[in-house]
Design a protein around this motif. Sequence first.
Motif, mmCIF file in Angstrom:
data_model
loop_
_atom_site.group_PDB
_atom_site.id
_atom_site.type_symbol
_atom_site.label_atom_id
_atom_site.label_comp_id
_atom_site.label_asym_id
_atom_site.label_seq_id
_atom_site.Cartn_x
_atom_site.Cartn_y
_atom_site.Cartn_z
ATOM 1 N N ARG A 228 0.831 -1.208 0.000
ATOM 2 C CA ARG A 228 0.000 0.000 0.000
ATOM 3 C C ARG A 228 0.863 1.256 0.000
ATOM 4 N NH1 ARG A 228 -4.607 -0.263 4.176
ATOM 5 N NH2 ARG A 228 -5.307 -1.700 2.526
ATOM 6 N N THR A 229 0.468 2.195 -0.844
ATOM 7 C CA THR A 229 1.150 3.488 -0.923
ATOM 8 C C THR A 229 0.132 4.592 -0.686
ATOM 9 O OG1 THR A 229 2.735 2.627 -2.544
ATOM 10 C CG2 THR A 229 2.540 5.016 -2.353
ATOM 11 N N CYS A 230 0.461 5.513 0.209
ATOM 12 C CA CYS A 230 -0.443 6.615 0.529
ATOM 13 C C CYS A 230 0.180 7.937 0.114
ATOM 14 C CB CYS A 230 -0.757 6.631 2.026
ATOM 15 S SG CYS A 230 -1.725 5.208 2.599
ATOM 16 N N PHE A 231 -0.666 8.865 -0.279
ATOM 17 C CA PHE A 231 -0.230 10.172 -0.749
ATOM 18 C C PHE A 231 -0.859 11.251 0.132
ATOM 19 C CE2 PHE A 231 -0.129 7.229 -4.271
ATOM 20 C CZ PHE A 231 1.085 7.483 -4.884
ATOM 21 N N ASN A 232 -0.005 12.005 0.805
ATOM 22 C CA ASN A 232 -0.465 13.092 1.672
ATOM 23 C C ASN A 232 -0.561 14.369 0.837
ATOM 24 O OD1 ASN A 232 -1.152 14.720 3.804
ATOM 25 N ND2 ASN A 232 0.852 14.637 4.788
ATOM 26 N N THR A 233 -1.665 14.512 0.169
ATOM 27 C CA THR A 233 -1.836 15.626 -0.773
ATOM 28 C C THR A 233 -2.453 16.861 -0.139
ATOM 29 O OG1 THR A 233 -4.002 14.758 -1.408
ATOM 30 C CG2 THR A 233 -2.107 14.034 -2.705
ATOM 31 N N GLY A 234 -3.063 16.705 1.028
ATOM 32 C CA GLY A 234 -3.836 17.797 1.599
ATOM 33 C C GLY A 234 -5.251 17.791 1.033
ATOM 34 N N HIS A 235 -6.145 18.577 1.643
ATOM 35 C CA HIS A 235 -7.528 18.558 1.182
ATOM 36 C C HIS A 235 -7.639 19.230 -0.187
ATOM 37 C CE1 HIS A 235 -7.637 22.782 2.355
ATOM 38 N NE2 HIS A 235 -8.811 22.883 1.766
ATOM 39 N N GLY A 236 -8.659 18.862 -0.916
ATOM 40 C CA GLY A 236 -8.864 19.422 -2.241
ATOM 41 C C GLY A 236 -7.923 18.850 -3.274
ATOM 42 N N TYR A 237 -7.648 17.549 -3.179
ATOM 43 C CA TYR A 237 -6.723 16.932 -4.123
ATOM 44 C C TYR A 237 -7.460 16.453 -5.378
ATOM 45 C CZ TYR A 237 -8.595 12.742 -1.806
ATOM 46 O OH TYR A 237 -9.430 11.784 -1.276
ATOM 47 N N SER A 238 -6.673 16.150 -6.401
ATOM 48 C CA SER A 238 -7.202 15.654 -7.667
ATOM 49 C C SER A 238 -6.602 14.285 -7.950
ATOM 50 C CB SER A 238 -6.873 16.621 -8.806
ATOM 51 O OG SER A 238 -7.348 16.126 -10.036
ATOM 52 N N LEU A 239 -7.382 13.416 -8.587
ATOM 53 C CA LEU A 239 -6.946 12.047 -8.860
ATOM 54 C C LEU A 239 -7.473 11.608 -10.219
ATOM 55 C CD1 LEU A 239 -5.687 9.339 -7.837
ATOM 56 C CD2 LEU A 239 -7.932 8.821 -6.857
ATOM 57 N N THR A 240 -6.590 11.065 -11.041
ATOM 58 C CA THR A 240 -6.964 10.569 -12.364
ATOM 59 C C THR A 240 -6.827 9.054 -12.396
ATOM 60 O OG1 THR A 240 -6.230 12.605 -13.438
ATOM 61 C CG2 THR A 240 -6.488 10.662 -14.832
ATOM 62 N N ARG B 206 -12.592 18.710 -1.871
ATOM 63 C CA ARG B 206 -12.324 19.865 -1.016
ATOM 64 C C ARG B 206 -13.331 19.964 0.130
ATOM 65 N NH1 ARG B 206 -12.457 23.361 -4.718
ATOM 66 N NH2 ARG B 206 -10.230 23.327 -5.208
ATOM 67 N N GLY B 207 -14.572 19.635 -0.135
ATOM 68 C CA GLY B 207 -15.608 19.757 0.885
ATOM 69 C C GLY B 207 -15.474 18.783 2.035
ATOM 70 N N LEU B 208 -14.620 17.759 1.892
ATOM 71 C CA LEU B 208 -14.432 16.795 2.973
ATOM 72 C C LEU B 208 -13.836 17.447 4.219
ATOM 73 C CD1 LEU B 208 -13.006 13.752 0.946
ATOM 74 C CD2 LEU B 208 -15.353 14.082 1.764
ATOM 75 N N ALA B 209 -13.177 18.592 4.043
ATOM 76 C CA ALA B 209 -12.596 19.305 5.181
ATOM 77 C C ALA B 209 -13.670 19.878 6.101
ATOM 78 C CB ALA B 209 -11.681 20.420 4.690
ATOM 79 N N THR B 210 -14.940 19.762 5.731
ATOM 80 C CA THR B 210 -16.031 20.189 6.618
ATOM 81 C C THR B 210 -16.086 19.336 7.877
ATOM 82 O OG1 THR B 210 -17.267 20.733 4.605
ATOM 83 C CG2 THR B 210 -18.488 20.768 6.659
ATOM 84 N N LEU B 211 -15.625 18.096 7.786
ATOM 85 C CA LEU B 211 -15.670 17.192 8.940
ATOM 86 C C LEU B 211 -14.843 17.699 10.122
ATOM 87 C CD1 LEU B 211 -15.651 13.766 7.098
ATOM 88 C CD2 LEU B 211 -17.396 14.571 8.698
ATOM 89 N N PRO B 212 -13.596 18.166 9.931
ATOM 90 C CA PRO B 212 -12.866 18.728 11.073
ATOM 91 C C PRO B 212 -13.551 19.951 11.682
ATOM 92 C CG PRO B 212 -11.348 18.191 9.301
ATOM 93 C CD PRO B 212 -12.738 18.037 8.751
ATOM 94 N N VAL B 213 -14.234 20.739 10.862
ATOM 95 C CA VAL B 213 -14.972 21.886 11.385
ATOM 96 C C VAL B 213 -16.095 21.412 12.303
ATOM 97 C CG1 VAL B 213 -16.375 23.899 10.782
ATOM 98 C CG2 VAL B 213 -14.425 23.258 9.347
ATOM 99 N N ALA B 214 -16.829 20.391 11.865
ATOM 100 C CA ALA B 214 -17.891 19.819 12.701
ATOM 101 C C ALA B 214 -17.322 19.257 13.991
ATOM 102 C CB ALA B 214 -18.628 18.732 11.920
#
Length: 223
Positions: free
Chosen positions: A70-82, A99-107
Amino acid sequence: MSRTYCIPGVFFLFSAWFLLFIVSISLPSFQAMDITRVHSSGQVSSNNNEAFTQLRLGIWGYCVDLSAGRTCFNTGHGYSLTVTNSQNAEVTIGPSWTRGLATLPVACCVAFIALLLSFSQHITITLVASLVSFLAALITLVAFAINIALFAYVKNELGQLNISETTITGPGFWLTFVALILLLLAGCTVCFGRRRDRMAGATNNAYQLNGPKGGFLSRFRRN
């Protein structure tokens, strides 16, 4: 606030905050806490890398299972994937969907504030705790809707590649839903506890005002 409502309210808030906290850690730090997960037969690759058998999408990045592990990529929120299939047909999961997934830490932060306020015995502060709980529930509802949108979009886009794949919801998806239910229960519990305290206070005041009174001669009696 009455202990009958105080203890369950604090428990619901703590549970909701804890679930949102571990979901907010997400990928790549917590690889099991993904939002959307894709299983494939190895016919697709991501971002022009080698073919993967599993793809996990989180808040701060994504992970792919390759032949070497397994390889993980720490791209930060609002990443793009092809994602590309063996016929070089590709689909892109753009930043507008992640990008909207960052709403969870706000909650999570709002739920923590409601948890701190719920320890107070002051009636006004318990009302604020109830309102903040409902605010956290509203933000979590928005975050859950974003989770649903991401899952539906990924499933639809990968279905157009004509590959053998299965797109499912990850643990973070369902823990967000559980946290939403707990926040609603916490808000209602704290609100009902405050209402019960007000009614109890009103009853005591009425009893003191309308308590037993003596006759006219009782005013001249010695205590």
